[in-house]
Scaffold this motif. Structure first.
Motif, short mmCIF file in Angstrom:
data_model
loop_
_atom_site.label_atom_id
_atom_site.label_comp_id
_atom_site.label_asym_id
_atom_site.label_seq_id
_atom_site.Cartn_x
_atom_site.Cartn_y
_atom_site.Cartn_z
N ALA A 1 12.06 6.66 -9.52
CA ALA A 1 12.17 5.51 -8.62
C ALA A 1 10.90 5.37 -7.80
N THR A 2 10.33 6.49 -7.39
CA THR A 2 9.06 6.45 -6.66
C THR A 2 7.99 5.75 -7.48
N LYS A 3 7.90 6.09 -8.75
CA LYS A 3 6.92 5.44 -9.63
C LYS A 3 7.21 3.95 -9.76
N ALA A 4 8.49 3.60 -9.91
CA ALA A 4 8.85 2.18 -10.07
C ALA A 4 8.46 1.37 -8.84
N PHE A 5 8.65 1.95 -7.66
CA PHE A 5 8.25 1.25 -6.43
C PHE A 5 6.74 1.10 -6.35
N VAL A 6 6.02 2.19 -6.59
CA VAL A 6 4.56 2.15 -6.49
C VAL A 6 3.98 1.18 -7.52
N ASP A 7 4.56 1.14 -8.71
CA ASP A 7 4.11 0.19 -9.73
C ASP A 7 4.27 -1.26 -9.27
N ARG A 8 5.20 -1.48 -8.33
CA ARG A 8 5.41 -2.82 -7.78
C ARG A 8 4.63 -3.05 -6.49
N GLY A 9 3.75 -2.11 -6.15
CA GLY A 9 2.89 -2.26 -4.99
C GLY A 9 3.44 -1.70 -3.69
N TRP A 10 4.60 -1.07 -3.74
CA TRP A 10 5.23 -0.55 -2.54
C TRP A 10 4.61 0.79 -2.13
N THR A 11 4.71 1.09 -0.84
CA THR A 11 4.40 2.41 -0.32
C THR A 11 5.70 3.20 -0.22
N VAL A 12 5.64 4.49 -0.57
CA VAL A 12 6.85 5.31 -0.59
C VAL A 12 6.68 6.50 0.36
N VAL A 13 7.66 6.66 1.25
CA VAL A 13 7.75 7.86 2.09
C VAL A 13 8.79 8.76 1.44
N THR A 14 8.40 9.96 1.04
CA THR A 14 9.32 10.87 0.38
C THR A 14 9.80 11.94 1.35
N LEU A 15 11.08 12.25 1.28
CA LEU A 15 11.68 13.31 2.09
C LEU A 15 12.18 14.40 1.16
N ASN A 16 11.60 15.60 1.27
CA ASN A 16 11.95 16.72 0.42
C ASN A 16 11.79 18.03 1.19
N ARG A 17 12.42 19.07 0.70
CA ARG A 17 12.23 20.39 1.31
C ARG A 17 10.81 20.90 1.07
N ASP A 18 10.18 20.45 0.00
CA ASP A 18 8.85 20.96 -0.37
C ASP A 18 7.91 19.78 -0.65
N PRO A 19 7.17 19.31 0.35
CA PRO A 19 6.25 18.19 0.14
C PRO A 19 5.16 18.47 -0.88
N VAL A 20 4.71 19.72 -0.96
CA VAL A 20 3.67 20.06 -1.95
C VAL A 20 4.22 19.84 -3.36
N ARG A 21 5.43 20.30 -3.60
CA ARG A 21 6.06 20.09 -4.90
C ARG A 21 6.26 18.60 -5.18
N ALA A 22 6.60 17.84 -4.15
CA ALA A 22 6.77 16.39 -4.32
C ALA A 22 5.47 15.73 -4.74
N ALA A 23 4.37 16.15 -4.12
CA ALA A 23 3.05 15.59 -4.47
C ALA A 23 2.67 15.98 -5.89
#
Length: 325
Positions: free
Chosen positions: A21-43
């Motif tokens: 879903a993050t990719k789908a939003f970014v492909d549409r030009g959106w900015t995404v704020v992700t909430l996870n226990r491990d931000p490094v893993r998210a990146a």
């Protein structure tokens, strides 16, 4: 499709539907704020799909820990240079092989703590921020599941038991050991997950009833189809992990790829045709080429206003907020 990209907050983006879903939003030009226990893993996960890092903001939040949710929201609100225009409640834990309940730092059973209570607190703390957005796609979307909706075949399967909150006596008693289920009955890990997702869908309905008219925010839930190979099933037996995707692809026809599920999440947030509050969107248990979304009927328990009001009030108490606020 909305012509103006916005900013969306998504929980649980290190893999599966949330990542796609993050990719789908970014492909549409959106900015995404992700909430996870491990931000490094998210990146790192985002990099595997070549998602441009400049369109991502990663925040460390453990949804199973209410104090982590509180501090994470405080950090987000204080530091983010743009408004939050939409929220996607996606993260979930599913631990069907537990023999005894695992507990959150607050002492709550971990499935309910993470899937429902952590998200419930996040929503309450973010509603004011979301309400300040002027974006046309100002929406809060929660991922549901067919297994928690008794109006569908998947929700009738009695293994280990259908979703059922009963009289909510477990919540009423404070939901601390020895209590581990919302209905106060003995622990069943698979049912604990279903019950938490039922609470998610009840929350959507109650948000719509209480706040849509005054806030203008569109509150919806969705079931994007059976994503049978999602890492959500990482704690199931290995044999199940091999057979379940094959079964959904060749027998039921219900299989949906993680990529398509992510696209559907983005559609429900962005596209004008989904701007109908109080709807549970579905594409059905059997997937057809170019299949269209429809409004799926939810169970009596998910839509009963009295049950929803009690779930809301008891959840407010359990997350430490004033139920009268």
């Amino acid at each position: 499709m909305s012509a103006t990209p916005g900013t969306v907050l998504i929980t649980g983006t290190t893999s599966g539907v949330g990542l796609h879903a993050t990719k789908a939003f970014v492909d549409r030009g959106w900015t995404v704020v992700t909430l996870n226990r491990d931000p490094v893993r998210a990146a790192e996960a985002a990099a595997t799909l070549s998602i441009p890092p400049q369109q991502l903001h990663h925040l460390r939040v453990d949804l199973g820990d209410l104090e982590s949710v509180r501090s994470g929201v405080e950090t987000l609100v204080d530091s983010l240079p743009m408004p939050i225009d939409a929220m996607v409640i996606n993260a979930a834990v599913y631990k069907p092989r537990l023999k005894q309940p695992e507990r959150s730092p607050q002492g709550y059973e971990i499935s309910m703590a993470t899937n429902h209570l952590g998200h419930f607190l996040l929503i309450q703390l973010m509603l004011e921020t979301l309400g300040r957005s002027t974006h046309p796609s100002r929406r809060l979307v929660i991922l549901g599941t067919v297994t928690a909706n008794s109006k569908e075949l998947g929700g009738k399967i009695p293994i280990p038991a259908p979703a059922n909150l009963g009289d909510l006596s477990g919540f009423e008693a404070g939901f601390l050991a020895p209590v581990s289920m919302a209905d106060g009955k003995p622990f069943k890990p698979g049912k604990a997950y279903k019950d938490s997702k039922l609470c998610n869908m009840i929350t959507t309905q109650e948000l719509h009833r209480r706040l849509h008219g005054s806030s203008g925010i569109v509150f919806t839930s969705l079931y994007p189809g059976c994503v049978a190979d999602t890492p959500l099933f990482r704690n199931t037996p290995k044999l199940f992990q091999r057979i379940f995707p094959w079964f959904q692809k060749t027998i039921t026809g219900g299989y949906v790829s993680q990529s398509l599920a992510g696209e559907r999440v983005a559609q429900v947030v962005i596209d004008p045709e989904f701007a109908v509050s109080g709807v549970h969107w579905s594409w059905g248990n059997r997937q057809s080429r170019n299949g269209r979304q429809f409004s799926q009927e939810l169970s009596d328990q998910a839509t009963d206003p009295r049950t929803a009001e009690r779930v809301w009030d008891l959840s407010m108490r359990l997350v430490g907020l004033d139920a009268g606020a």
